[in-house]
Design a protein around this motif. Structure first.
Motif, short mmCIF file in Angstrom:
data_model
loop_
_atom_site.label_atom_id
_atom_site.label_comp_id
_atom_site.label_asym_id
_atom_site.label_seq_id
_atom_site.Cartn_x
_atom_site.Cartn_y
_atom_site.Cartn_z
N ARG A 95 -6.93 -3.57 3.40
CA ARG A 95 -7.88 -3.23 4.72
C ARG A 95 -7.24 -3.96 5.75
NH1 ARG A 95 -14.67 -4.81 3.68
NH2 ARG A 95 -13.80 -3.97 2.07
N MET A 96 -6.71 -4.98 6.08
CA MET A 96 -5.86 -5.27 6.83
C MET A 96 -4.49 -4.35 7.72
SD MET A 96 -7.64 -8.22 7.96
CE MET A 96 -6.41 -9.58 9.00
N ILE A 145 -8.31 -5.60 -1.85
CA ILE A 145 -9.60 -4.79 -1.03
C ILE A 145 -8.80 -5.43 0.49
CG2 ILE A 145 -12.15 -5.44 -0.28
CD1 ILE A 145 -12.34 -5.10 -3.51
N GLU A 146 -9.16 -6.69 0.41
CA GLU A 146 -9.12 -7.44 1.58
C GLU A 146 -7.25 -7.07 2.76
OE1 GLU A 146 -11.79 -8.77 3.60
OE2 GLU A 146 -12.56 -7.88 1.74
N CYS A 147 -6.66 -7.68 2.29
CA CYS A 147 -5.30 -7.34 2.77
C CYS A 147 -4.78 -5.78 2.54
CB CYS A 147 -3.99 -8.08 1.29
SG CYS A 147 -4.23 -9.57 1.03
N THR A 156 0.78 -1.50 0.13
CA THR A 156 -0.22 -0.21 0.14
C THR A 156 0.82 0.93 0.03
OG1 THR A 156 -0.21 0.32 2.28
CG2 THR A 156 -1.63 -1.34 1.36
N ARG A 193 -2.39 4.00 9.19
CA ARG A 193 -3.10 5.57 10.19
C ARG A 193 -1.64 5.53 11.44
NH1 ARG A 193 -8.89 4.59 11.92
NH2 ARG A 193 -9.60 6.14 11.08
N ASP A 222 -11.93 3.27 1.52
CA ASP A 222 -13.54 2.08 0.90
C ASP A 222 -12.17 1.84 -0.35
OD1 ASP A 222 -15.07 1.36 -0.50
OD2 ASP A 222 -16.64 2.52 -0.18
N PHE A 223 -11.30 0.08 -0.12
CA PHE A 223 -10.80 0.37 -0.70
C PHE A 223 -11.70 -0.47 -2.00
CE2 PHE A 223 -7.63 0.06 3.16
CZ PHE A 223 -6.40 0.39 1.98
N TYR A 250 -10.72 0.08 -5.77
CA TYR A 250 -10.57 -1.12 -6.95
C TYR A 250 -11.76 -1.29 -7.51
CZ TYR A 250 -10.73 -5.85 -8.54
OH TYR A 250 -10.31 -6.96 -9.08
N PHE A 291 -4.06 -1.65 6.81
CA PHE A 291 -4.94 0.43 6.98
C PHE A 291 -4.38 0.45 8.54
CE2 PHE A 291 -7.50 2.95 8.14
CZ PHE A 291 -7.42 4.57 7.30
N PRO A 325 -10.74 6.20 6.96
CA PRO A 325 -10.47 5.04 6.62
C PRO A 325 -11.14 5.44 5.65
CG PRO A 325 -12.16 5.01 8.13
CD PRO A 325 -11.75 6.18 8.20
#
Length: 180
Positions: A122-123, A118-120, A76, A129, A150-151, A155, A125, A148
């Motif tokens: 999100r883990m 998306i999921e990775c 990221t 932060r 919005d992945f 995408y 983030f 936050p």
């Protein structure tokens, strides 16, 4: 209500259900790949007049399979820029490339790309932060608590951008050329 029977008169047998592959994701490692912070205020001196910071965040993602089995590296990339709304002067620029190595099993191949994008992230983030917040605070600014991301929307935007680029490219390939 009528009973269901097969052509031989026997009651239908339940079809054996295929067991769904069990989704399994494990974070094997996470780390800072690259980190940069430019404090323009400290370099140029405090801005004169009223300071009204305007912060923009740019996010990009990358993922690749690693050599070992079902391991993937997801990167990221965050670029956080703070400018003074009054005169447009840069206050600070933070750039962070944060990566995670994931062991992923049970995700169908056609769903792997969205899962990785998306999921990775999100883990990862919450850690991004915290790093950005600590970095801005330790640099003499108020801690920046990033909203936050919005992945899913990110995408979808990338898919739409790629589709549009392909259409433009296909249109250029089909356009007749003039000879002078």
């Amino acid at each position: 209500m009528a009973d269901e029977t097969n052509t031989n008169g026997a009651a239908p047998q339940a079809q054996p259900q295929q067991p769904q592959p069990q989704l399994r994701m494990q974070v094997l490692a996470q780390y800072i790949r690259d980190l940069s912070f430019e404090n323009a205020v400290a370099q140029k001196g405090a801005p004169t007049g009223d300071v009204q910071p305007e912060i923009t965040v740019q996010v990009s993602l990358d993922a690749r399979r690693r050599g070992e089995g079902n391991q993937y590296e997801v990167i990221t990339k965050f670029r956080v820029t703070s400018k003074n709304r009054a005169d447009g002067a840069t206050l600070f620029l933070a750039e962070l490339d944060y990566a995670g190595v994931f062991q992923i099993e049970g995700v169908p191949e056609e769903q792997m790309h969205p899962f990785l994008m998306i999921e990775c992230p999100r883990m990862l983030f919450p850690f991004v932060r915290r790093i950005i917040g600590d970095l801005t605070r330790d640099s003499g600014f108020p801690a920046f608590n990033m909203d936050p991301v919005d992945f899913v929307a990110l995408y979808r935007q990338e898919l739409a951008r790629r589709a549009q680029a392909q259409q433009v490219q296909a249109g250029q390939a089909e356009a007749p050329t003039k000879l002078s």
